[in-house]
Design an enzyme around this catalytic site. Sequence first.
Site, PDB file in Angstrom:
ATOM      1  CE1 TYR A  38       1.181  -4.297   8.254  1.00  0.00           C
ATOM      2  CE2 TYR A  38       0.153  -3.198  10.105  1.00  0.00           C
ATOM      3  CZ  TYR A  38       0.049  -3.882   8.911  1.00  0.00           C
ATOM      4  OH  TYR A  38      -1.186  -4.138   8.380  1.00  0.00           O
TER       5      TYR A  38
ATOM      6  CG  HIS B 124      -2.036  -1.060   1.048  1.00  0.00           C
ATOM      7  ND1 HIS B 124      -3.300  -0.774   0.596  1.00  0.00           N
ATOM      8  CD2 HIS B 124      -2.007  -2.401   1.255  1.00  0.00           C
ATOM      9  CE1 HIS B 124      -4.011  -1.880   0.559  1.00  0.00           C
ATOM     10  NE2 HIS B 124      -3.247  -2.890   0.948  1.00  0.00           N
TER      11      HIS B 124
END
EC number: 1.11.1.6
Length: 298
Positions: free
Chosen positions: A289, A25
């Site tokens: 992440y 993303h």
Amino acid sequence: MSGAEELIDALNGTFGHHAGYRASHAKGFSVRGRFIPASGGGEAQIPLLQSEQQVVARFSVGGGKPAISDKSPTVRGIGLEIGQNAEKWAMALISNPVFFANSAEQFKAFLAARVADPATGAPDPAKVKAFNDANPNTVPHQAYLKSVAPCRCYSAEQYHSGHAYHFGTSEGVLAARILLEPEGGRHGLTDEEKKDLPDDFLYDRLLRELSNRPARWTLKLVVANDADDISDPTVPWDGVHGELILGTVQIELPDDRAESVAKVFDPSHLPEGVAEPHDNVFALRSPAYAVSVARRSS
């Protein structure tokens, strides 16, 4: 090398490494607004959502290419944080009701099958077919993207958790997937829009809408029925489902504050009353992440 590093390597291997951008993303922008509780506070026992809260969010186009077209047949996403400081709820939701993998190994194999062939600049169809044949549970995700037109605006998209979280209610603990339902319903691009719109239209289109009024979604829980698989986020849920309304997410302004642009929407940040999913994907997210953040500046 850690498992999280291998996952980010898989993303970089398919989409390239783009300094300063997220591994997944990569293309997106931040916004802010507020959460407005449901009348009566809702049935789920989540203290955070009993009062109005600030919201920071990030809309995005799936994949790791910062210059990907806004018309591309991939997922749209929203990273959403309700509340602040220690008591907050972070979510990472996508426009597809299900995920493309249910394990780290399947995640890596899915991406490996889609590395572009240098001769064509596109994935090898034979490799994609071989992967699909060997991993039929991943096909519903792909089939959805082929059958549903990309959204005409971020405000006209549904966003799903994929994961089934666990929630306390007056009736006991229940399993449910999270859904953001747009106020005006979901609307995909028309064939004419696909042809005529530029590759970068989603930001400007949402800002034009926000200049007239906020964008709103109903935040709800889709409650698992007895036949639903709550441990595999690649499996669609069928049949009749109950819903619990938590409140309204209202997006009001773009947000270019440095702390918002850099924010990580790590769904392991859960408030009181919400318990984590019991699947093999959720535990991978937080460490992956962290690796992605570390690599943004390298």
